[in-house]
Design a protein around this motif. Structure first.
Motif, PDB file in Angstrom:
ATOM      1  N   HIS A   2       0.806  -1.222   0.000  1.00 31.83           N
ATOM      2  CA  HIS A   2       0.000   0.000   0.000  1.00 31.83           C
ATOM      3  C   HIS A   2       0.840   1.274   0.000  1.00 31.83           C
ATOM      4  CE1 HIS A   2      -3.589  -2.364   0.430  1.00 31.83           C
ATOM      5  NE2 HIS A   2      -3.040  -3.012   1.435  1.00 31.83           N
ATOM      6  N   HIS A   3       2.091   1.143  -0.375  1.00 29.15           N
ATOM      7  CA  HIS A   3       2.969   2.308  -0.428  1.00 29.15           C
ATOM      8  C   HIS A   3       2.416   3.325  -1.429  1.00 29.15           C
ATOM      9  CE1 HIS A   3       6.628   4.607  -0.082  1.00 29.15           C
ATOM     10  NE2 HIS A   3       6.715   4.640  -1.411  1.00 29.15           N
ATOM     11  N   GLY A   4       2.327   4.569  -1.008  1.00 29.66           N
ATOM     12  CA  GLY A   4       1.856   5.629  -1.891  1.00 29.66           C
ATOM     13  C   GLY A   4       0.339   5.707  -1.994  1.00 29.66           C
ATOM     14  N   ARG A   5      -0.368   5.019  -1.126  1.00 29.42           N
ATOM     15  CA  ARG A   5      -1.823   5.060  -1.122  1.00 29.42           C
ATOM     16  C   ARG A   5      -2.310   5.571   0.217  1.00 29.42           C
ATOM     17  NH1 ARG A   5      -4.136  -0.428  -2.536  1.00 29.42           N
ATOM     18  NH2 ARG A   5      -6.040   0.796  -2.606  1.00 29.42           N
ATOM     19  N   PRO A   6      -2.373   6.881   0.407  1.00 33.59           N
ATOM     20  CA  PRO A   6      -2.742   7.421   1.714  1.00 33.59           C
ATOM     21  C   PRO A   6      -4.163   7.075   2.138  1.00 33.59           C
ATOM     22  CG  PRO A   6      -2.579   9.164   0.091  1.00 33.59           C
ATOM     23  CD  PRO A   6      -2.081   7.916  -0.555  1.00 33.59           C
ATOM     24  N   GLU A   7      -5.036   6.754   1.196  1.00 34.85           N
ATOM     25  CA  GLU A   7      -6.409   6.431   1.569  1.00 34.85           C
ATOM     26  C   GLU A   7      -6.499   5.134   2.390  1.00 34.85           C
ATOM     27  OE1 GLU A   7      -5.761   4.481  -2.478  1.00 34.85           O
ATOM     28  OE2 GLU A   7      -5.216   6.383  -1.556  1.00 34.85           O
ATOM     29  N   VAL A   8      -5.493   4.294   2.286  1.00 36.43           N
ATOM     30  CA  VAL A   8      -5.502   3.051   3.048  1.00 36.43           C
ATOM     31  C   VAL A   8      -5.290   3.327   4.515  1.00 36.43           C
ATOM     32  CG1 VAL A   8      -4.271   0.869   3.396  1.00 36.43           C
ATOM     33  CG2 VAL A   8      -4.703   1.701   1.078  1.00 36.43           C
ATOM     34  N   TYR A   9      -4.504   4.339   4.838  1.00 40.88           N
ATOM     35  CA  TYR A   9      -4.182   4.633   6.237  1.00 40.88           C
ATOM     36  C   TYR A   9      -5.178   5.575   6.891  1.00 40.88           C
ATOM     37  CZ  TYR A   9       0.246   2.445   5.160  1.00 40.88           C
ATOM     38  OH  TYR A   9       1.197   1.551   4.782  1.00 40.88           O
ATOM     39  N   GLY A  10      -6.203   6.010   6.207  1.00 37.05           N
ATOM     40  CA  GLY A  10      -7.229   6.855   6.822  1.00 37.05           C
ATOM     41  C   GLY A  10      -7.010   8.231   6.465  1.00 37.05           C
TER      42      GLY A  10
END
Length: 138
Positions: free
Chosen positions: A130-138
């Motif tokens: 999920h690197h580079g996908r800030p939507e995964v971390y909230g």
């Protein structure tokens, strides 16, 4: 050393399933922790503890440290190999109960350490996926 084959009633002889994946290792480490807790409590003579110890012995006889070899590095792989040897000795039927009680902290600590390494590998896999996908971390 080969695993012993057992036969289901009315069925074919099958070999015990090898411990290879992270999920299987996690289950075996939880089982080792339970066996160590049984020894700490002095409950090594109960039927449940005996069944858990026999299951641990069978699982350790088929355990492969390849997962740790491939993904965790040489030092962690060496720890996993040492844990397999210690857990085999701990779960062996011939091991005296007094010695098993003395080995229990070593088995519990080894299981906790390897479980932590499995969690670190899973976290690293998640972060890499999920690197580079800030939507995964909230």
């Amino acid at each position: 050393m080969t695993a012993r084959r057992w036969k289901r009633p009315g069925g074919k002889a099958t070999a015990p399933k090898a411990v290879e994946s992270a999920a299987e290792w996690h289950a075996v480490l939880a089982l080792a922790q339970s066996c160590a807790d049984d020894a700490d409590r002095g409950a090594v003579e109960t039927e449940d503890a005996s069944v858990r110890r026999a299951t641990l012995s069978n699982r350790m006889n088929t355990a492969s440290t390849g997962l740790f070899d491939r993904r965790a590095g040489a030092a962690i792989a060496d720890v996993a190999k040492a844990f397999v040897r210690v857990a085999r000795a701990f779960a062996r039927r011939e091991t005296p109960d007094a010695l098993r009680r003395e080995m229990a902290p070593m088995v519990a600590d080894g299981a906790a350490f390897l479980d932590l390494q499995l969690h670190k590998m899973a976290t690293a896999d998640f972060e890499r996926a999920h690197h580079g996908r800030p939507e995964v971390y909230g």
